[in-house]
Design an enzyme around this catalytic site. Structure first.
Site, PDB file in Angstrom:
ATOM      1  N   CYS A 283      36.798  42.478 -10.355  1.00  0.00           N
ATOM      2  CA  CYS A 283      35.680  41.977  -9.818  1.00  0.00           C
ATOM      3  C   CYS A 283      36.746  40.783  -9.543  1.00  0.00           C
ATOM      4  CB  CYS A 283      34.637  41.402 -11.131  1.00  0.00           C
ATOM      5  SG  CYS A 283      33.533  40.541 -10.611  1.00  0.00           S
TER       6      CYS A 283
ATOM      7  N   HIS B 243      32.910  47.384 -12.490  1.00  0.00           N
ATOM      8  CA  HIS B 243      33.379  47.174 -14.101  1.00  0.00           C
ATOM      9  C   HIS B 243      32.473  47.603 -15.378  1.00  0.00           C
ATOM     10  CE1 HIS B 243      34.114  42.604 -14.804  1.00  0.00           C
ATOM     11  NE2 HIS B 243      33.250  41.924 -13.616  1.00  0.00           N
TER      12      HIS B 243
END
Length: 481
Positions: free
Chosen positions: A331, A428
């Protein structure tokens, strides 16, 4: 009729989140339809919900303890710190605004309405709501407009149980002092107390326990010994992630960024016996024997990129790569690996563009739209399916995306350098997937022996048993209204 009970603490990190999770599991085992609720949470560790929003990771764990999918009603207000003085405000799972701490009080009146609406919706579907407070009700300077502790309890007429942390010392003063500073009408909502994190024989505190009862007039519900299996549950705070003192195994180093987000990505790796996980603190050099360095998610990508450089980690990363070491950016960490990060609208801070680390041939532009979605992808290198979620702002593109990390319904996701040493992905939660984690570790000649989700479920059961043994749960649940 639906009942509710609120667990408040004498301070932060007294164990409220874990206690609520354990009590949720007990209620579920007792045959009740139970749901967790936290009016206001402050955390950069968020979970994507079934209704397409985000809530604090602790409430997602509590939902699991209840046998429920996470829902935005379980945490209607989430504050995600972006700087030392400002936070992004998430309401009902969606970004509302970013405010400075001193201006947040002006938002509270309108937020209380959102909080009570979510609470009422949960009550309409369940037998019992277990509510977690935030910080401490003893912070009476914050009482005007409060929506997190006694302000919420008074608005909804929810009874409260106060939890003190004996491991910190001064637990008698914590509880007696809390009563002393509370408004009498607030104090009247407190139905009793419990003591958490006791080390040794709990009976050694019998005299102290009675002193608290005598001074407050509140009954005690029990003394809870330290729960040694806590590390097997997703971490609420980045400082809670265990750095193992193992001397062997695949050495994975995760950089503890100043605004690290969704750091529970590391939890499954920490539990693998074949892995030596180091959560690297600021000021420490990246070890020369690191096999993989992970740049985790961040709530302030440009800010944490500057923080990374201030630690000298950019120089360490270059040396790590020259030695043939691998780097994985997740991310915000993925965004940092590229050539540049542009934020023309000032979404995460002052408008501008910063050079990235230049380790991947991609660029990122921050955009107002936030991606919040659960995904199933196929890992490009191993052809193994992987479940995860995306929770980010920004769009990343460039030549290295021709070598993706994964594919989602035929669309490429992430990027990889031509030499295969540098990888970035927006996904994630990927290491929670047992099959993917095993395949990923195998690429580094490490084996996986952990079934992570099963381990979490088993630990919740052990926690419930622990609380049953040391708390008067019958009296505790009877205090609900």
């Amino acid at each position: 009729m639906t009942r509710a009970l609120m667990i408040q603490g004498t301070g932060s990190n007294v164990g409220k989140s874990m206690l609520v999770a354990g009590l949720c599991r007990i209620a579920q085992q007792n045959g009740l339809s139970v749901a967790p609720f936290k009016p206001q949470n402050m955390s950069n560790n968020a979970a994507v919900t079934s209704d397409g929003g985000e809530i604090g990771r602790a409430q997602a764990l509590q939902a699991l303890a209840c046998g429920l999918a996470p829902h935005t009603d379980m945490n209607p207000v989430l504050l995600k710190p972006e700087t030392d003085t400002g936070s992004q405000v998430i309401v009902n799972g969606k970004r509302l605004t970013t405010v400075r701490a001193r201006d947040y009080a002006t938002l509270k009146p309108q937020l209380l309405h959102a909080v009570t609406e979510s609470f009422d919706r949960l009550k309409s579907h369940h037998d019992l709501i277990l509510v977690e407070g935030a910080g401490s009700p003893a912070e009476v300077n914050l009482r005007p407009g409060d929506i997190a502790n006694m302000g919420f309890a008074r608005a909804t007429d929810t009874p409260v149980v106060l939890c003190g942390d004996i491991d910190r010392g001064g637990v008698i003063a914590q509880i007696v002092g809390t009563q002393a500073v509370l408004d009498p009408a607030d104090a009247a909502l407190i139905k009793g107390f419990m003591i958490n994190k006791f080390r040794g024989d709990p009976h050694l505190f019998d005299d102290g326990y009675k002193i608290i009862e005598d001074h407050t007039g509140w009954p005690g519900f029990g003394v809870i010994p330290w729960f040694t299996e806590a590390h097997r549950l997703p971490a609420e705070d980045a400082l809670d992630i265990t750095t193992h003192a193992r001397t062997r195994g695949l050495h994975i180093v995760c950089l503890r960024l100043s605004r690290i987000a969704n750091f529970d990505d590391m939890d499954p790796l920490a539990q693998e016996p074949s892995v030596r996980l180091t959560m690297l603190n600021p000021g420490q050099a990246i070890p020369g024997d690191a096999d993989v360095v992970i740049l985790p998610g961040s709530k302030s990508t440009r800010g944490d990129l500057a923080f990374l450089r201030a630690q000298g980690w950019d120089i360490d990363l270059a040396a790590h790569i020259r030695r043939g070491g691998h780097v994985l950016g997740i991310c915000g960490g993925y965004q940092m690996l590229g050539r540049s990060i542009a934020d023309p609208d000032g979404i995460e801070g002052p408008p501008g563009t910063d050079p990235g680390l230049g380790l991947l041939d991609v660029t990122t532009t921050m955009t107002p739209k936030k991606t919040l979605t659960e995904v199933t992808a196929r890992h490009a290198d191993t052809d193994v399916s992987v479940r995860g979620y995306e929770i980010h702002i920004g769009e990343t593109d460039g030549p290295d995306r021709a070598r993706p990390f994964a594919r989602i319904d035929g669309t490429t996701e992430g990027a990889q350098s031509s030499n295969g040493l540098i990888t970035g992905s927006y996904l994630h939660g990927l290491f929670r997937d047992d099959a993917f984690r095993a395949a990923w570790l195998a690429r580094f000649n490490a084996t996986s022996t952990t079934q992570y989700d099963q381990s979490v479920e088993q630990t919740l059961d052990v926690l419930a048993s622990h609380l049953r043994h040391h708390l008067d749960t019958r009296a505790l649940f009877a205090a609900a209204k």
